[in-house]
Motif scaffolding. Sequence first.
Motif, PDB file in Angstrom:
ATOM      1  N   GLU B 272      27.656 -43.113 100.456  1.00  0.00           N
ATOM      2  CA  GLU B 272      28.011 -43.151 101.729  1.00  0.00           C
ATOM      3  C   GLU B 272      29.695 -42.778 101.832  1.00  0.00           C
ATOM      4  OE1 GLU B 272      26.850 -45.869 100.466  1.00  0.00           O
ATOM      5  OE2 GLU B 272      24.830 -45.425 101.330  1.00  0.00           O
ATOM      6  N   TRP B 273      30.580 -43.397 101.244  1.00  0.00           N
ATOM      7  CA  TRP B 273      31.919 -43.161 101.244  1.00  0.00           C
ATOM      8  C   TRP B 273      32.242 -41.579 100.693  1.00  0.00           C
ATOM      9  CZ3 TRP B 273      35.885 -41.537  98.006  1.00  0.00           C
ATOM     10  CH2 TRP B 273      37.197 -41.554  98.454  1.00  0.00           C
ATOM     11  N   ALA B 276      31.346 -39.293 103.488  1.00  0.00           N
ATOM     12  CA  ALA B 276      32.165 -39.416 104.622  1.00  0.00           C
ATOM     13  C   ALA B 276      33.268 -38.378 104.406  1.00  0.00           C
ATOM     14  CB  ALA B 276      32.363 -40.601 104.922  1.00  0.00           C
TER      15      ALA B 276
END
Lengths: 268, 424
Positions: B272-273, B276
């Motif tokens: 996810e990081w 993002a």
Amino acid sequence: MIGLYAKAAAGAVLPRPSSLPDTVRTRTVRPTVGRVADYAAVCGFPLSDVLPATFPHVLAFGLQMELMAARSFPLALPGLVHVANAITLHRAIGLGEELDVRVHAERFAAHARGAQVDLVSAVSAGDTVVWEGRSTYLARGAHAPTGVAGELPEVATPEGPAAASWALGADLGRRYAAVSGDVNPIHLNPLTAKAFGFPRTIAHGMWTAAHALAALQGRLPEALTYTVLFRKPLLLPSRPELVTERVDGGWDLAVRSRAGVHLAGSVR
Amino acid sequence: MRKAAVIGGNRIPFARANGKYARASNLDMLTTTLDGLVARFGLADERLGEVVAGAVLKHSRDFNLTREAVLGSRLAPSTPAYDIQQACGTGLEATIAVANKIALGQIESGVAGGVDTASDAPIAVNEDLRKVLVALNGARTLQQRLKLLGKLRPGQIVPEIPQNSEPRTGLSMGEHAAITAREWGVSREAQDELAALSHQHLAAAYDRGFFDDLVTPYLGLTRDDNLRPDSTVEKLARLTPVFGKGDGATMTAGNSTPLTDGAALTLLGSDEWAAAHNLPVLARFVDAETAAVDYVHGRDGLLTAPVYAVPRLLERNGLTLQDFDFYEIHEAFASTVLATLAAWEDPGFAKERLGLDAPLGSIDRSRLNVAGSSLAAGHPFAATGGRIVSTLAKLLHEKGSGRGLISICAAGGQGVVAILEAAA
């Protein structure tokens, strides 16, 4: 460089011209890792792949001295006081780049306390000016024929709590002299400092400026303008404090002690 | 549990000791490497979960080395950091620490690696002198001080210089490795062949631009200066052995790693990081295992702990030694790699020492250290893990599938091993 001081001291009483020479001093230099490492270690910068923003000043300093020690210069070198300095770094300068350094003098003018002059330095890589410096010197009691001295830059003096406390040894002047070439006797030995009216040796203003900037490592933009005013002399040894304040577009900073404010600076 | 993503890495070229980086401190190199990573991945002013790194040769003033590097870097100063040290396993152990926190959901991103300088090594005052100075510092009266000053001797001026030897045996790492090489009958020719391949592989990887996004030039170096692209078995065969004694000595300066300066870091994060931040994922960190052997009183060699760590790691993951597309076995010495492979192939060793019915077997040697390893690049102790993790992650990304095994031996009879798999 010591020779230049001796020569200048010997010639201090000789008559001088009343205007600036139009001399431009130049040199081409590729700073070595060793030289930059020595400077970085004394001033508190890391040894990275780019030059500390204040380092080019020492590349220009020798040329400044040659210009100011010459008989064609209207002011005597001994007694000149560095009162302000402004540096603009246009882009990070890589360690290993070949640099052309140019120095000339301008803005020689009467001042309420004497005469003031700017030594202007430009450092280029290829055809591009990557660094500029303006060192303003005051000659107390000297005379300039005309004009009113340019205003010193306006710099705020932040007054918050200390960001750092510096333990400065008595040998700091000698250590910075070794890496900068600035062997003004007021920085080297208490006896020679006394001869110029200081109770002890004093720190180089440009060391103080460099060390303050080094304290902002990691928090500085790649291109910047760093302006400092040198206030009270910083006697050695001593334990001054650094004050930093983040402001719109950069930093204000000051170096102070119980004796007062030694340096006020701004980074934009 | 989610697996941590390996997003990329950065290192400075490794330099032979007392050479190009002679003036650089661990803090200089670590900060520079961190800033290079920040620049490469656009992380300026970013708060990361944590930065974990270490150094093996460390000045006492560098107690908070990694945190100091963060404070001097362009990362947000609100990024926490801590130091670890597990000899040559430091970099990989740091990666495990960060990957585990990401897997547990405790952090979303982190940087792991290490730095070492053999040039700017800490030199301690003579131990006798140190004791006098410590006592002097605690003395309260002039009489006590004078008495202590009377204990000063001229010989105490001789400082203590760090030794590349094991405290409990007094043997250098090379001498320990020579014992293991002899035990496994590792030939001089096989060692020189492995060393030559390491140089050739590393040179080829540089030539094809493999390291363009893994290495940032520093102080005039653009490639590791231990690298000899024209290295051959014939040239290596001319060197005189330096470790081990007598006719059977096989280990030379050419098939052993030199003392080196350098730093390497790896960027990890959750998927996810990474998404993002628009950063592609190169590989995932699957699992790791650490082992230790009793090289002091037992039968095992100093650098043989990975021999034990790998079977345990394979069993836990239901894999065999042949289930890998890449093998990154740290080349402390060529003989160490070859003895490790020999141990995994040996039925008797499998049964008696590893407690296995059958040996792990042999590996496809064309998959071993395909982008070069420590014999060519050099081995700044704590930096090697970061170099290997980033290299393997990129190899897996290039291939687009498969998995890789990392094996690193360390002083103190320890070994750290890990599995990475390509990001699907």
